[in-house]
Every structure is written in C-alpha cells, then in structure tokens.
Design a protein around this motif. Structure first.
Motif, PDB file in Angstrom:
ATOM      1  N   MET A   1       0.838  -1.195   0.000  1.00 15.63           N
ATOM      2  CA  MET A   1       0.000   0.000   0.000  1.00 15.63           C
ATOM      3  C   MET A   1       0.873   1.246   0.000  1.00 15.63           C
ATOM      4  O   MET A   1       2.061   1.203   0.330  1.00 15.63           O
ATOM      5  N   ARG A   2       0.267   2.351  -0.384  1.00 14.97           N
ATOM      6  CA  ARG A   2       0.904   3.660  -0.326  1.00 14.97           C
ATOM      7  C   ARG A   2       0.314   4.458   0.828  1.00 14.97           C
ATOM      8  O   ARG A   2      -0.896   4.458   1.031  1.00 14.97           O
ATOM      9  N   ILE A   3       1.190   5.126   1.569  1.00 17.05           N
ATOM     10  CA  ILE A   3       0.766   5.959   2.694  1.00 17.05           C
ATOM     11  C   ILE A   3       0.840   7.423   2.282  1.00 17.05           C
ATOM     12  O   ILE A   3       1.777   7.830   1.599  1.00 17.05           O
ATOM     13  N   ALA A   4      -0.126   8.205   2.720  1.00 16.40           N
ATOM     14  CA  ALA A   4      -0.088   9.659   2.555  1.00 16.40           C
ATOM     15  C   ALA A   4      -0.436  10.272   3.905  1.00 16.40           C
ATOM     16  O   ALA A   4      -1.574  10.156   4.363  1.00 16.40           O
ATOM     17  N   VAL A   5       0.541  10.889   4.548  1.00 16.18           N
ATOM     18  CA  VAL A   5       0.356  11.472   5.874  1.00 16.18           C
ATOM     19  C   VAL A   5       0.184  12.975   5.728  1.00 16.18           C
ATOM     20  O   VAL A   5       1.057  13.653   5.177  1.00 16.18           O
ATOM     21  N   ARG A   6      -0.948  13.496   6.194  1.00 15.20           N
ATOM     22  CA  ARG A   6      -1.182  14.941   6.132  1.00 15.20           C
ATOM     23  C   ARG A   6      -0.688  15.574   7.428  1.00 15.20           C
ATOM     24  O   ARG A   6      -1.021  15.109   8.523  1.00 15.20           O
ATOM     25  N   THR A   7       0.133  16.610   7.271  1.00 11.68           N
ATOM     26  CA  THR A   7       0.779  17.213   8.435  1.00 11.68           C
ATOM     27  C   THR A   7       0.454  18.692   8.527  1.00 11.68           C
ATOM     28  O   THR A   7       0.093  19.337   7.535  1.00 11.68           O
ATOM     29  N   SER A   8       0.602  19.223   9.725  1.00  8.61           N
ATOM     30  CA  SER A   8       0.490  20.666   9.947  1.00  8.61           C
ATOM     31  C   SER A   8       1.869  21.286  10.106  1.00  8.61           C
ATOM     32  O   SER A   8       1.984  22.472  10.397  1.00  8.61           O
ATOM     33  N   VAL A   9       2.917  20.467   9.940  1.00 10.91           N
ATOM     34  CA  VAL A   9       4.294  20.932  10.019  1.00 10.91           C
ATOM     35  C   VAL A   9       4.958  20.632   8.676  1.00 10.91           C
ATOM     36  O   VAL A   9       4.322  20.155   7.743  1.00 10.91           O
ATOM     37  N   LYS A  10       6.252  20.896   8.592  1.00  9.72           N
ATOM     38  CA  LYS A  10       6.970  20.579   7.364  1.00  9.72           C
ATOM     39  C   LYS A  10       6.903  19.078   7.114  1.00  9.72           C
ATOM     40  O   LYS A  10       7.314  18.291   7.968  1.00  9.72           O
ATOM     41  N   PRO A  11       6.370  18.652   5.957  1.00 10.69           N
ATOM     42  CA  PRO A  11       6.137  17.221   5.743  1.00 10.69           C
ATOM     43  C   PRO A  11       7.371  16.346   5.951  1.00 10.69           C
ATOM     44  O   PRO A  11       7.290  15.268   6.550  1.00 10.69           O
ATOM     45  N   THR A  12       8.531  16.795   5.468  1.00 12.21           N
ATOM     46  CA  THR A  12       9.725  15.958   5.581  1.00 12.21           C
ATOM     47  C   THR A  12      10.151  15.729   7.025  1.00 12.21           C
ATOM     48  O   THR A  12      10.871  14.774   7.315  1.00 12.21           O
ATOM     49  N   SER A  13       9.692  16.592   7.944  1.00 11.93           N
ATOM     50  CA  SER A  13      10.052  16.396   9.348  1.00 11.93           C
ATOM     51  C   SER A  13       9.343  15.198   9.959  1.00 11.93           C
ATOM     52  O   SER A  13       9.711  14.736  11.043  1.00 11.93           O
ATOM     53  N   ILE A  14       8.345  14.684   9.272  1.00  9.05           N
ATOM     54  CA  ILE A  14       7.588  13.531   9.771  1.00  9.05           C
ATOM     55  C   ILE A  14       8.216  12.213   9.305  1.00  9.05           C
ATOM     56  O   ILE A  14       7.843  11.141   9.766  1.00  9.05           O
ATOM     57  N   ALA A  15       9.197  12.285   8.405  1.00 13.15           N
ATOM     58  CA  ALA A  15       9.755  11.060   7.828  1.00 13.15           C
ATOM     59  C   ALA A  15      10.325  10.129   8.881  1.00 13.15           C
ATOM     60  O   ALA A  15      10.021   8.921   8.895  1.00 13.15           O
ATOM     61  N   ALA A  16      11.144  10.656   9.765  1.00 15.55           N
ATOM     62  CA  ALA A  16      11.767   9.795  10.790  1.00 15.55           C
ATOM     63  C   ALA A  16      10.725   9.208  11.741  1.00 15.55           C
ATOM     64  O   ALA A  16      10.742   7.986  12.000  1.00 15.55           O
ATOM     65  N   PRO A  17       9.794   9.998  12.299  1.00 10.60           N
ATOM     66  CA  PRO A  17       8.749   9.397  13.143  1.00 10.60           C
ATOM     67  C   PRO A  17       7.892   8.376  12.396  1.00 10.60           C
ATOM     68  O   PRO A  17       7.490   7.370  12.980  1.00 10.60           O
ATOM     69  N   MET A  18       7.622   8.631  11.114  1.00  9.53           N
ATOM     70  CA  MET A  18       6.828   7.690  10.338  1.00  9.53           C
ATOM     71  C   MET A  18       7.576   6.366  10.184  1.00  9.53           C
ATOM     72  O   MET A  18       6.996   5.287  10.351  1.00  9.53           O
ATOM     73  N   ARG A  19       8.863   6.455   9.872  1.00 11.42           N
ATOM     74  CA  ARG A  19       9.657   5.231   9.726  1.00 11.42           C
ATOM     75  C   ARG A  19       9.737   4.480  11.067  1.00 11.42           C
ATOM     76  O   ARG A  19       9.622   3.253  11.120  1.00 11.42           O
ATOM     77  N   GLN A  20       9.898   5.209  12.156  1.00 15.55           N
ATOM     78  CA  GLN A  20       9.999   4.568  13.466  1.00 15.55           C
ATOM     79  C   GLN A  20       8.680   3.916  13.862  1.00 15.55           C
ATOM     80  O   GLN A  20       8.668   2.832  14.464  1.00 15.55           O
ATOM     81  N   THR A  21       7.579   4.545  13.509  1.00 11.20           N
ATOM     82  CA  THR A  21       6.267   3.971  13.824  1.00 11.20           C
ATOM     83  C   THR A  21       6.095   2.616  13.145  1.00 11.20           C
ATOM     84  O   THR A  21       5.596   1.663  13.748  1.00 11.20           O
TER      85      THR A  21
END
Length: 860
Positions: A684-704
């Motif tokens: 599947m493909r994930i699309a995470v909508r953020t209220s911050v800079k999107p690339t800043s979510i990359a590490a938390p997303m990978r860790q999750t």
C-alpha cells in the motif's frame, strides 16, 4: 588603398606628395610639414607595424607570423579580448554540449549488439498506441512470427522488491524479463550465465540475475556470489549471474528474473502489463515485420474477439521509440542555443567593427606601405579565427559541465547517455562551429578593414561617422533583436503553458502530504485479518504523532502510480458487444482516505469501518465515472460489475470528486474505489497529512512502522508536492532552459544595442557639440539618440514577431492548453523588450547630453 611605394622611405615620399596638413593627428601622433612624418615612424611601429616588417624591410607573410601578430595585437587589448572570448565561449560551449547530447541520443547507435535491427512492439487499440501489451498476445506473436530473431517481453515498469537476510531489509527495483532479452541485446552477464528455457517454466526454481551495484552492496563484489541464495519478497532465489557495470535498459534495475506463465501481471489476455522488444532477422525490413504481425493480429482478433477486437501491434525502431519523449525538447534547445550563438557572433562582429574603426588609420598606413587588400583581409581574418579558436577551446571545456546540466535537467533515460562526452564527432563539431563562428563575426569587419584610405582616415580622425559600418552595426542590432524576440516568445509560451499546467486542480489537496510505500511479507501476514490489523494499528499510531493531522492508505497514489484500469459496466445493463465495454481505474483504499486527501464527497457516503469482508461489496465512484457509465441517472444504490478475472458485483454507495490519476496533465478518467477491509492488499501507499513541514515527519513515520515490524521497509518517501513537480518535470525543464537562453539572448541584444548607440554618440560628438552650441535643447539631443535606437528596435521587434509566428508552431506539442500564437505572450514580450531597449538607449542619450560644445568647436 595600396601604394606602389613600400617601407618607411615610401611612407615619407607618400606624405610629401600628399602635403599632409600639420594639424592632423592620429591617435596622438602629430604629422607635421609637407613631406615629413616628424617622429612618427617609431610611434607607428609601436602600434604594430614593426611586427609586420622584418628588420630588413621585408614583409612577413607567413601564416605563423600572422598568428603571432594576432596574439600580440589582442594582448594589447586584454579587456576586449577577454570579453569577446567569454561571449563566444558560452555560445560555443552550449552548442557543443547540446550536440553531444543529440549525437548520443539521436545519431549514435544504441550501445547494444546490432542496434539497427532492434525494435519495440506496442499494442494499438483502434490505431491508438499503448505502451503495454498482453502477455498472452506476446506468446502468440513470438510463436507465429517469422520476422524476428528474438522477441522478448518484460514488465512495463520497475517493481520495488524487498530483499531480506542481511543487516537490514532493502527495497530494490526488480523486473521480470523474457529469457531472450539479454541475448537479443547482445549483453552477457559479467559473471555467471543467462536464464535457460527450463527456468522460464511455471513452477521452476527461482533464479535471478543481479546488477553490478547490488553485487557490490550485498556480496562485496566476491565471485562466490554465484550460487548463493537471496531472499526477495520472502521467496528464495539463486543468483546465477551478475550484469556488467553500467548496464541499462529502459530503467535502473537491480534484480531480473525470468518471465513465466505464472508471473505477476500475466492475468488474462485482456490485461496489458508487458512491453515487447525484438530483433529482426538479418535482411528483414521494418515493413516486412509489420506485415507479418498484422497477419497475426487479424488472426488473433478473429480467434479472441472479446479481447482483441481492433487491436494490433505497431513495430517501431527501438531508438526512435526511446526518443519520442525527448526529441521535441532536444531539437528545441538545439535551435535555441544556435540562435544564442548567432547573437553572440553579432555582438562580437559589432565589437570588431568598432575596434576596426579605431584601427583604420593603422590599416591605411599599412596599405600605404604596400600591404594589399587581400593581405589586410587575411590578417584580420586570422585575428578572428584566433579569437574563435581560443573561445572554441574554452567552450569545449565548458561543454562538459553544460552537457551534464542538460542531461540532469531533462532527466534523459536513454541507454548510453552516460557515455555522452567529447567523442570524435563532438570534437569535429566543436572545431567546425568555432571556425564558422570566426567567419560569421569576422568576415564583414575584415572586409571593411581591408579597404582603407589613409588621407580620408587621417583627416576624419575622431569625427568620422563611418556610415557603412554604422549601417552594418545597425543591421546586426536588428537581427539580434529579431532573434531575441523569437526566443523570448518561445520561452514565454512554454512558461505560460507550464503555469497553466501547474495550476490545474489535481482533485485533491497535495500540500502538506508526505507519502511512502510499504509491502507486508506473506509469511507474517498471509491471512487477510493480519494485514487489516497491521494497517489499522499503523494508521492509528501514525495519527498519534505530533504534527500529523490525518493518514490515508491507497493501493496506487494519484499521479505517482498511473495505470490499473479494468473493465466495468452496470450489472443490469451489460454490454452486448465487447467493444462497448468501458474501463475505469481500480483503487483500493483504507477507510478515511477521502477525508485525509480532501477529495470532496458529492453524493452518498464514503467507505467506512463497516465495509468489511462479511458485508456486501461496495464501491465509491468518481463523478466522471457516474457521468460516463450511468449518464442521466442516479447511480447510488446501483450495482456495477468489476471485471477482475472472475469478476464481482458491488453496490455503489457514494460519488466523489474527480482526481487526476495518471498525470497532472491527463484528462479526467473514470475511477472507482473499493474498501481495503474487503480486498486487503499486501502493498500500500501511505499519505500522511501534516500541519508541520512534511519531511520532518519522515523519521517518526519510519519509526512507527519499525515499532510494529522491524522487517518492513518504508520506501519512496516523498512529498506529494515533489511528486507532482516531478510529473511535470520535463515541461518545467524545457521552459526554464529556454527562458535561460532567452535571458542570455536578451542580455546580449541589449548590450549590442547599447554598444551601437554608444559608438554612434562617440562618433558624432562634434556634431552634437555644435548642435548644443547652436541652441539645441536637451530634449532634442535625447531624441536624436533615442530615435536611432527605437528605430532599430522597432524593426527588430516586427521581424522577430513575424519569425516567432512561424517558429512557435514547431513547439506546439510541448505546449499545454496554450496556443502557439497566444497574443498575450506576443504583446508581453514586445513590451518587455521595449522597456529593456529604452533603458539601453537612455544611457548613451545621457552621455550625449554631457558633450562639451567648446571642445567640439575647438576640434572643428
């Protein structure tokens, strides 16, 4: 004007016979008394005549003496020399770089064995070309055709594969290929062997050939990699070969395995997921091969009317097929850089004319000393070719960097493009374009310099208006303006086209979205419930991260993952004729997808947590699908049949807004969405909508994801804005590149206009001073200069607009929803250049106002 006398004695005799006036000066050299050039011989020699005559008075006529003289002459004017070399080097370098790219992609053969026999075969539907073909059709063409030595198929795209078993899992691009592919290309593994026919049978043990890069990464480049097992998507494969470094065919690939009847994406005959390439038998022409497959196509249409009606196969030379996406862009840029070089040559010609006017006294004295017009012409052309040669060397060095910039900007994916460089043909082109440039900018100044009259030149001193040279410089400016206008209009159209394209509504909100791809392993998640549970927990855990507003899951992201269309029809109104079937994009989504992507709900409801496996199958359809498949009726509550092999019926529960699924510039296309809870996929493909800079979510997303399963690889992390930008990258690149060339042309044309007017003012200083002394107002002086400049610019703009009116039709296929004769662009470019031109004219006009009338009267 040549004189029968020669040497310094001849010069003195000439001066005596012409009674040169005491008051005449030339470049600070006073010529006084009839028959005498008081103190001038040494002074004139210091200007360069001593470099022409030998101590014995013999004229130096050898070619190398001309070269040395040219070097010394140019060294005396370092600023002038550096300027013209810089202008020419940029123009020559850009042309050499573009020629190198075109030579590699369009002229040189593909880096395979006997490339002239290689072809691409593409399916056509009622004449409409489709990149992909059916695997079953391919097998029939391969078995029945007599025109091909090889006919090979491969997946139409590189599919990400998960390799496990090392320190950490790795996602690499993989490709299923027909076993004939590598022999067809004449490429052999660097280590090991090719696939065998037995390994292409259904159920045969898994084998792979790996890339040179993967061999280095996973096996340290050791030869004992052959025979080792590598785990791909939890399936063991034996490594049987390693491809040579730099091997490229259609895409960057790390693992290849043989195409089999049980391969993914084979499906049914009506599914088109494979690309076909072939190699013609010796002596077989393209027309013969096309006739051959046409007979087979007719046979397949009669045998399989449901899937092959109006379907055929188009045979195209491989190099031509690969170039289709780049040809227009490359030729447009080649034309642009050629025009920039013409403008550069015009500028240098103007500079040489101005310099020649300063040197007219020197040239006339040399003519009086016995130099013929041919000799003077040769010397000045030698200087021009000397300049062009140095500029050509600098430009060729510069071309290497420019070429890399071009290939990266255009994202050219052509076999052998990495080998583009200074080949023999490129060096010959560099020499030719340098010599041609030297001739273009040097011939007219040289011709004018070879026709000198010492009496008139010395008498005129600084007052001569040099009428013929002024007219020619004016013509150069007109030509420069016309070429620049043409380039500016082309760039303006492309920029306007790109702005229109980038402003399209994709059907969802792409801002603030970070996307990624992941695939669950079959060993751990073989049961549907396990996959549903994992993705459900992942969505909830991702939503718990600070800065995350929502999470969407879909089988294929819009724009990022095109294709996936299948046949659908109203269950209560099936098509009688198979040709009447309509297709739609199939997308599988997790509950909450539409809300997270901000795709509007137009009627009914979206998919929710109640749409589970035990519940009746449901779908949500796009507005375009509702209008095209259910015209004039409300589809909510109706049943639709979805043809997925066995096919199934589903109830339409909602209608959502249209989404540009394939590409930003693609037209609306029918689409339907099924519930992941009823069709649980592995990937599947994930699309995470953020209220911050999107690339800043990359590490938390990978860790999750890793917190749930350490073996899951989160791949292809990118913002949706970047995905959209990449999807229109070629349009952006050509617009930016042409705009850059147009800007250079505008700068050169402006400089050319300024230099002509500045020279015009300098040659008419005495006249302007006298006008001021006689009471001319400042406005009159400004008008005198502006009238000259505006006249040249106006003529150039008219000619440029006329040229652009015809030339822009050549870039029509590069434009999106923009007419090649768009009046707004034509008017805007004219106004822009007009404003820049007025600025270039005002500086010489201001300098004209500063002319001192007293100095002018004293000179007279």
């Amino acid at each position: 004007m040549a004189h029968p006398c020669s040497g310094l004695d001849g010069l003195r005799a000439w001066a005596a016979s012409h009674k040169v006036d005491n008051s005449l000066k030339y470049n600070g050299l006073r010529i006084s008394g009839p028959g005498g050039l008081r103190g001038t011989p040494l002074a004139i020699l210091s200007m360069g005549l001593a470099q022409v005559e030998s101590p014995g008075g013999m004229y130096m006529s050898s070619f190398w003496q001309d070269i040395r003289y040219a070097g010394r002459s140019l060294r005396k004017a370092p600023a002038f020399t550096a300027l013209v070399i810089l202008i020419l080097a940029v123009g020559i370098g850009a042309n050499v770089a573009m020629f190198s790219v075109i030579d590699t992609t369009m002229v040189r053969s593909l880096p395979y064995e006997e490339p002239e026999r290689l072809v691409v075969a593409r399916a056509t539907f009622s004449g409409r070309v489709n990149l992909f073909a059916s695997a079953f059709d391919y097998w029939d063409y391969k078995e029945q055709s007599t025109s091909f030595e090889y006919l090979a198929a491969h997946w139409g795209f590189a599919a990400p594969q998960t390799i496990t078993g090392g320190d950490r899992p790795e996602r690499v691009p993989g490709l299923a290929v027909g076993i004939e592919l590598f022999p067809m290309l004449g490429v052999r593994p660097q280590l090991g062997r090719n696939f065998t026919a037995d390994e292409a049978e259904a159920g045969a043990p898994g084998v792979v050939i790996i890339s040179h890069g993967l061999w280095l990464r996973r096996f340290g480049g050791e030869p004992d990699a052959l025979g080792q097992t590598i785990t791909i998507n939890e399936t063991p494969y034996t490594v049987i070969g390693v491809m040579p470094a730099g091997f490229f065919f259609f895409d960057e690939i790390d693992v290849w395995w043989p195409m089999r009847p049980d391969s993914d994406f084979v499906g049914a005959r009506r599914f088109h997921n494979w690309m076909i390439a072939g190699k013609l038998k010796p002596g077989v022409t393209l027309a013969q091969a096309q006739s051959d497959v046409d007979v087979i196509s007719a046979r397949l249409e009669a045998e399989y009317p449901d899937s092959n009606r109006d379907k055929a196969l188009l045979i195209t030379p491989m190099q031509e097929a690969l170039l289709e996406d780049y040809r227009a862009s490359l030729l447009t840029l080649m034309g642009a850089v050629a025009l920039v070089l013409l403008i550069a040559c015009g500028n240098v010609a103007g500079l040489l004319l101005a310099r020649g006017s300063v040197r007219r006294g020197e040239l006339s004295v040399r003519a009086a000393m016995g130099a013929s017009g041919v000799r003077l012409l040769r010397q000045q052309l030698t200087e021009s070719f000397f300049i062009a040669g140095v500029a050509g060397i600098a430009g060729t060095i510069l071309a290497g960097w420019i070429q890399t910039l071009f290939t990266q900007m255009l994202e050219i994916q052509m076999p052998g493009i990495e080998q583009a460089g200074l080949s023999g043909s490129v060096l010959l082109f560099a020499i030719a374009v340098s010599l041609l440039s030297g001739l273009l900018f040097g011939i007219v100044p040289a011709l004018r310099g070879s026709r000198s009259d010492l009496v008139e030149d010395l008498k005129a001193s600084g007052r001569t208006t040099d009428g013929g040279g002024t007219r020619f410089r004016g013509a150069l400016v007109v030509a420069q303006v016309a070429i620049t206008i043409t380039l500016l209009v082309g760039a303006g159209l492309l920029i306007r086209s790109f702005a229109t394209l980038r402003g399209l509504d994709p059907g969802f909100d792409p801002h603030g979205l970070l996307t990624a791809e992941l695939r669950l392993t079959q060993s751990k998640y073989g049961e549907a419930e396990q996959r549903i549970q994992f993705y459900g927990e992942m969505v909830e855990n991702l939503r718990a991260n600070p800065g995350v507003d929502d999470v969407a899951l879909i089988s294929r992201l819009p724009i990022r993952d095109p294709g996936g269309n299948i046949y659908v029809w109203p269950t209560d109104n099936p098509p009688i004729d198979p040709a009447d079937r309509r297709s739609a994009f199939d997308r599988n989504v997790f509950p909450g997808y539409f809300e997270a992507m901000r795709i509007p709900l137009l009627a009914g409801r979206t998919l929710n947590d109640n749409d589970v496996a035990d519940a009746p199958p449901v779908v949500v359809i796009s507005q375009f699908m509702a209008d095209s498949i259910f015209p004039g009726v409300n589809p909510i509550g109706r049943q639709v049949t979805i043809d997925m092999g066995d096919g199934f019926d589903a109830e339409i529960v909602g209608i959502v807004g249209n989404v540009r699924t394939n590409a930003l510039q693609s037209e609306w296309y029918p689409a339907f969405y099924t519930s992941y809870l009823q069709r649980p996929f592995y990937g599947m493909r994930i699309a995470v909508r953020t209220s911050v800079k999107p690339t800043s979510i990359a590490a938390p997303m990978r860790q999750t994801v890793w917190n749930l399963d350490r073996d899951i690889v989160l791949a292809d992390i990118a913002t949706m804005d970047d995905i959209i930008t990449r999807s229109v990258g070629s349009q952006k690149t050509i617009a930016v590149a042409l705009a850059g060339f147009a800007a250079v042309a505008l700068l050169l044309a402006t400089v050319g206009l300024y230099s002509v007017l500045a020279y015009y003012v300098s040659r008419r200083q005495n006249e302007i001073g006298i006008r001021v002394a006689m009471g001319a107002a400042a406005s009159d002086i400004v008008e005198l200069v502006l009238r000259r400049g505006v006249t040249l610019v106006a003529i150039g703009i008219v000619l440029g607009l006329a040229g652009a009116f015809g030339a822009t039709r050549l870039i029509k296929e590069l434009l999106y929803d923009t007419a090649p004769t768009d009046p707004i662009t034509f008017v805007a470019v004219s106004l822009l250049f007009g404003l820049v031109a007025v600025g270039a004219c005002l500086i010489p006009a201001w300098r004209a106002l500063r002319v001192d009338p007293a100095t002018a009267l004293q000179a007279e």
